[in-house]
Design a protein around this motif. Structure first.
Motif, PDB file in Angstrom:
ATOM      1  N   ARG A 231       0.835  -1.211   0.000  1.00 50.15           N
ATOM      2  CA  ARG A 231       0.000   0.000   0.000  1.00 50.15           C
ATOM      3  C   ARG A 231       0.863   1.252   0.000  1.00 50.15           C
ATOM      4  O   ARG A 231       0.594   2.207  -0.744  1.00 50.15           O
ATOM      5  N   SER A 232       1.885   1.253   0.813  1.00 49.61           N
ATOM      6  CA  SER A 232       2.752   2.428   0.949  1.00 49.61           C
ATOM      7  C   SER A 232       3.520   2.708  -0.338  1.00 49.61           C
ATOM      8  O   SER A 232       3.654   3.867  -0.754  1.00 49.61           O
TER       9      SER A 232
ATOM     10  N   LEU B 266      10.157  17.796  -5.915  1.00 51.72           N
ATOM     11  CA  LEU B 266      10.797  17.494  -4.643  1.00 51.72           C
ATOM     12  C   LEU B 266      10.360  18.480  -3.567  1.00 51.72           C
ATOM     13  O   LEU B 266      10.120  19.658  -3.857  1.00 51.72           O
ATOM     14  N   LEU B 267      10.256  18.002  -2.358  1.00 52.94           N
ATOM     15  CA  LEU B 267       9.907  18.856  -1.225  1.00 52.94           C
ATOM     16  C   LEU B 267      11.196  19.355  -0.577  1.00 52.94           C
ATOM     17  O   LEU B 267      11.973  18.572  -0.041  1.00 52.94           O
ATOM     18  N   LYS B 268      11.420  20.635  -0.658  1.00 51.73           N
ATOM     19  CA  LYS B 268      12.607  21.232  -0.058  1.00 51.73           C
ATOM     20  C   LYS B 268      12.242  21.814   1.295  1.00 51.73           C
ATOM     21  O   LYS B 268      11.541  22.815   1.390  1.00 51.73           O
ATOM     22  N   VAL B 269      12.716  21.166   2.350  1.00 52.53           N
ATOM     23  CA  VAL B 269      12.385  21.616   3.704  1.00 52.53           C
ATOM     24  C   VAL B 269      13.200  22.854   4.069  1.00 52.53           C
ATOM     25  O   VAL B 269      14.337  23.027   3.616  1.00 52.53           O
TER      26      VAL B 269
ATOM     27  N   ALA C 166       5.605  11.495  11.953  1.00 58.65           N
ATOM     28  CA  ALA C 166       4.243  11.339  11.451  1.00 58.65           C
ATOM     29  C   ALA C 166       4.092  10.002  10.734  1.00 58.65           C
ATOM     30  O   ALA C 166       3.082   9.304  10.889  1.00 58.65           O
ATOM     31  N   ALA C 167       5.095   9.634   9.938  1.00 57.76           N
ATOM     32  CA  ALA C 167       5.058   8.357   9.216  1.00 57.76           C
ATOM     33  C   ALA C 167       5.071   7.180  10.185  1.00 57.76           C
ATOM     34  O   ALA C 167       4.328   6.207  10.015  1.00 57.76           O
ATOM     35  N   LEU C 168       5.904   7.277  11.206  1.00 55.04           N
ATOM     36  CA  LEU C 168       6.022   6.196  12.178  1.00 55.04           C
ATOM     37  C   LEU C 168       4.710   5.994  12.935  1.00 55.04           C
ATOM     38  O   LEU C 168       4.252   4.861  13.119  1.00 55.04           O
ATOM     39  N   CYS C 169       4.083   7.105  13.367  1.00 55.59           N
ATOM     40  CA  CYS C 169       2.880   7.006  14.191  1.00 55.59           C
ATOM     41  C   CYS C 169       1.611   6.773  13.368  1.00 55.59           C
ATOM     42  O   CYS C 169       0.768   5.950  13.729  1.00 55.59           O
ATOM     43  N   GLY C 170       1.468   7.502  12.249  1.00 55.45           N
ATOM     44  CA  GLY C 170       0.226   7.462  11.493  1.00 55.45           C
ATOM     45  C   GLY C 170       0.120   6.358  10.461  1.00 55.45           C
ATOM     46  O   GLY C 170      -0.986   5.957  10.092  1.00 55.45           O
ATOM     47  N   ILE C 171       1.259   5.867   9.979  1.00 54.76           N
ATOM     48  CA  ILE C 171       1.235   4.837   8.945  1.00 54.76           C
ATOM     49  C   ILE C 171       1.709   3.488   9.481  1.00 54.76           C
ATOM     50  O   ILE C 171       1.017   2.483   9.355  1.00 54.76           O
ATOM     51  N   VAL C 172       2.891   3.465  10.092  1.00 52.72           N
ATOM     52  CA  VAL C 172       3.486   2.190  10.507  1.00 52.72           C
ATOM     53  C   VAL C 172       2.850   1.659  11.797  1.00 52.72           C
ATOM     54  O   VAL C 172       2.219   0.598  11.800  1.00 52.72           O
ATOM     55  N   LEU C 173       3.011   2.376  12.900  1.00 52.31           N
ATOM     56  CA  LEU C 173       2.539   1.878  14.189  1.00 52.31           C
ATOM     57  C   LEU C 173       1.020   1.716  14.239  1.00 52.31           C
ATOM     58  O   LEU C 173       0.505   0.707  14.748  1.00 52.31           O
ATOM     59  N   TYR C 174       0.300   2.702  13.719  1.00 56.57           N
ATOM     60  CA  TYR C 174      -1.162   2.639  13.787  1.00 56.57           C
ATOM     61  C   TYR C 174      -1.695   1.379  13.118  1.00 56.57           C
ATOM     62  O   TYR C 174      -2.466   0.613  13.719  1.00 56.57           O
ATOM     63  N   PHE C 175      -1.290   1.134  11.876  1.00 54.47           N
ATOM     64  CA  PHE C 175      -1.819  -0.013  11.144  1.00 54.47           C
ATOM     65  C   PHE C 175      -1.303  -1.340  11.689  1.00 54.47           C
ATOM     66  O   PHE C 175      -2.050  -2.321  11.771  1.00 54.47           O
ATOM     67  N   LEU C 176      -0.030  -1.384  12.079  1.00 59.04           N
ATOM     68  CA  LEU C 176       0.514  -2.639  12.604  1.00 59.04           C
ATOM     69  C   LEU C 176      -0.127  -2.998  13.943  1.00 59.04           C
ATOM     70  O   LEU C 176      -0.455  -4.162  14.196  1.00 59.04           O
TER      71      LEU C 176
ATOM     72  N   ARG D 247       5.980  12.456   1.458  1.00 59.82           N
ATOM     73  CA  ARG D 247       7.141  12.320   2.350  1.00 59.82           C
ATOM     74  C   ARG D 247       6.824  11.367   3.494  1.00 59.82           C
ATOM     75  O   ARG D 247       7.686  10.608   3.939  1.00 59.82           O
ATOM     76  N   PHE D 248       5.577  11.392   3.977  1.00 62.88           N
ATOM     77  CA  PHE D 248       5.173  10.453   5.019  1.00 62.88           C
ATOM     78  C   PHE D 248       5.363   9.012   4.543  1.00 62.88           C
ATOM     79  O   PHE D 248       5.908   8.167   5.268  1.00 62.88           O
ATOM     80  N   TYR D 249       4.901   8.749   3.332  1.00 63.12           N
ATOM     81  CA  TYR D 249       5.006   7.382   2.804  1.00 63.12           C
ATOM     82  C   TYR D 249       6.456   7.001   2.518  1.00 63.12           C
ATOM     83  O   TYR D 249       6.809   5.815   2.630  1.00 63.12           O
ATOM     84  N   PHE D 250       7.267   7.969   2.166  1.00 65.42           N
ATOM     85  CA  PHE D 250       8.689   7.684   1.950  1.00 65.42           C
ATOM     86  C   PHE D 250       9.314   7.145   3.235  1.00 65.42           C
ATOM     87  O   PHE D 250       9.992   6.101   3.228  1.00 65.42           O
ATOM     88  N   TYR D 251       9.066   7.835   4.336  1.00 59.49           N
ATOM     89  CA  TYR D 251       9.614   7.370   5.614  1.00 59.49           C
ATOM     90  C   TYR D 251       8.918   6.091   6.073  1.00 59.49           C
ATOM     91  O   TYR D 251       9.549   5.218   6.697  1.00 59.49           O
ATOM     92  N   GLY D 252       7.631   5.970   5.768  1.00 65.39           N
ATOM     93  CA  GLY D 252       6.916   4.751   6.128  1.00 65.39           C
ATOM     94  C   GLY D 252       7.520   3.531   5.466  1.00 65.39           C
ATOM     95  O   GLY D 252       7.679   2.478   6.098  1.00 65.39           O
ATOM     96  N   ILE D 253       7.885   3.661   4.195  1.00 62.27           N
ATOM     97  CA  ILE D 253       8.523   2.563   3.468  1.00 62.27           C
ATOM     98  C   ILE D 253       9.869   2.208   4.096  1.00 62.27           C
ATOM     99  O   ILE D 253      10.195   1.022   4.273  1.00 62.27           O
ATOM    100  N   LEU D 254      10.637   3.223   4.466  1.00 66.30           N
ATOM    101  CA  LEU D 254      11.947   2.978   5.097  1.00 66.30           C
ATOM    102  C   LEU D 254      11.793   2.213   6.414  1.00 66.30           C
ATOM    103  O   LEU D 254      12.570   1.297   6.710  1.00 66.30           O
ATOM    104  N   PHE D 255      10.773   2.580   7.201  1.00 69.44           N
ATOM    105  CA  PHE D 255      10.538   1.900   8.472  1.00 69.44           C
ATOM    106  C   PHE D 255      10.062   0.461   8.268  1.00 69.44           C
ATOM    107  O   PHE D 255      10.358  -0.421   9.083  1.00 69.44           O
ATOM    108  N   LEU D 256       9.322   0.222   7.181  1.00 70.76           N
ATOM    109  CA  LEU D 256       8.728  -1.097   6.951  1.00 70.76           C
ATOM    110  C   LEU D 256       9.710  -2.095   6.333  1.00 70.76           C
ATOM    111  O   LEU D 256       9.537  -3.313   6.506  1.00 70.76           O
TER     112      LEU D 256
END
Length: 308
Positions: free
Chosen positions: A44-45, A59-62, A74-84, A188-197
């Motif tokens: 999904r991610s 590209l998102l330039k911070v 945000a990726a860790l809490c809202g995408i990875v941890l929440y769903f897992l 960007r959230f999904y980018f970090y979510g993929i890295l965590f997964l």
């Protein structure tokens, strides 16, 4: 777009997102016969990231490097941890228990956001609406059953999932103040979510079969989850949070049980009971009340001003 139109669209998108998310249980159920929960989330991610990049290939330039910590959080809490946590809870306790706990998300969000943002503290109408809606949720989830079965560990994991979603809402509200394009933020959230997964997927002993993709229903459901529910859904939800606030957006989570009941009747041919109908009415009533500013609070505020 004017602020008034943004406010209206924020409510429409939040409600629409919950209708879409309420339908994901059917797609997830199909995919879980071929893949593990982590694999489904990983696919999904990846699809969500690809879809968002195709839609907005910039590209998102911070502005500051430390802001990357917020995106990762945000990726860790809202995408990875929440769903897992939620998916794991479903394997350890009753689905009705998880359904009730998950629908408590608006309360978690309200409490956590109000701690950090005084401007978004809910009034009495929110909490009264929450109680009414939760009665409706319990009626739908229990559907006439009088006995309540608890699984301490599974139910606790569901509570942790709600806590994780509350943290995500707080972080998202902070990020929305930076005025970055929300499509780039969501990507960007999904980018970090993929890295965590990646390491979690790599640690799995058993991997789903690639031959499963020969089934058209598998392809359809993974596309729905990745492109519609994840890419479009999270983009709409994040935009709604930016336009109407985290608390008002979270209230639309009450819609999910109603969608589940309707889909169960239409797709699974389950019987629509009087208890479910009453529960849906209470949920809608609680949702409407939660979105209203409390007249009682306004009266007390005015009275206090008179005595100053």
């Amino acid at each position: 777009m004017t602020e008034e139109k943004k406010h209206i669209m924020g409510h429409v998108m939040a409600c629409g997102t919950q209708f879409m998310w309420g339908a994901t249980f059917v797609s997830t159920k199909v995919l879980l016969t071929h893949f593990s929960p982590v694999e489904v989330l990983f696919m999904r991610s990846i699809l969500a990231f690809a879809a968002l990049f195709a839609f907005y290939p910039h590209l998102l330039k911070v502005k500051e490097k430390k802001q990357e910590l917020y995106f990762a959080g945000a990726a860790l809490c809202g995408i990875v941890l929440y769903f897992l946590l939620e998916n794991t809870a479903l394997t350890m306790t009753y689905a009705s228990n998880v359904g009730i706990i998950v629908t408590c998300a608006p309360f978690f969000v309200a409490v956590m956001v109000s701690v950090f943002y005084k401007s978004e503290r809910p009034d009495r109408s929110f909490y009264i609406g929450f109680v009414i809606a939760m009665i409706g949720v319990i009626m739908i989830s229990r559907n006439g059953q009088t006995s309540l079965h608890l699984n301490p560990l599974g139910d606790f994991l569901a509570l942790l999932a709600m806590f994780s979603w509350g943290i995500y809402s707080v972080i998202l509200k902070k990020i929305s103040e930076w005025e970055y394009p929300m499509v780039a933020v969501t990507r960007r959230f999904y980018f970090y979510g993929i890295l965590f997964l990646i390491p979690i997927v790599a640690m799995q002993k058993k991997i789903g079969s690639i031959s499963a993709f020969a089934d058209k229903s598998v392809i359809f459901n993974i596309l729905f989850l990745g492109v519609a529910a994840s890419a479009i859904g999270f983009l709409a939800w994040n935009t709604s949070t930016k336009w109407i606030g985290a608390v008002k957006t979270s209230v639309y989570i009450y819609v999910s049980p109603i969608v589940t009941v309707l889909l169960s009747v239409v797709i699974l041919h389950e019987k629509l009971t009087a208890v479910s109908v009453m529960g849906a009415v209470l949920i809608l009533g609680g949702l409407i009340l939660s979105q209203q500013k409390s007249k009682l609070n306004a009266h007390f505020t005015e009275e206090r001003r008179k005595f100053r």
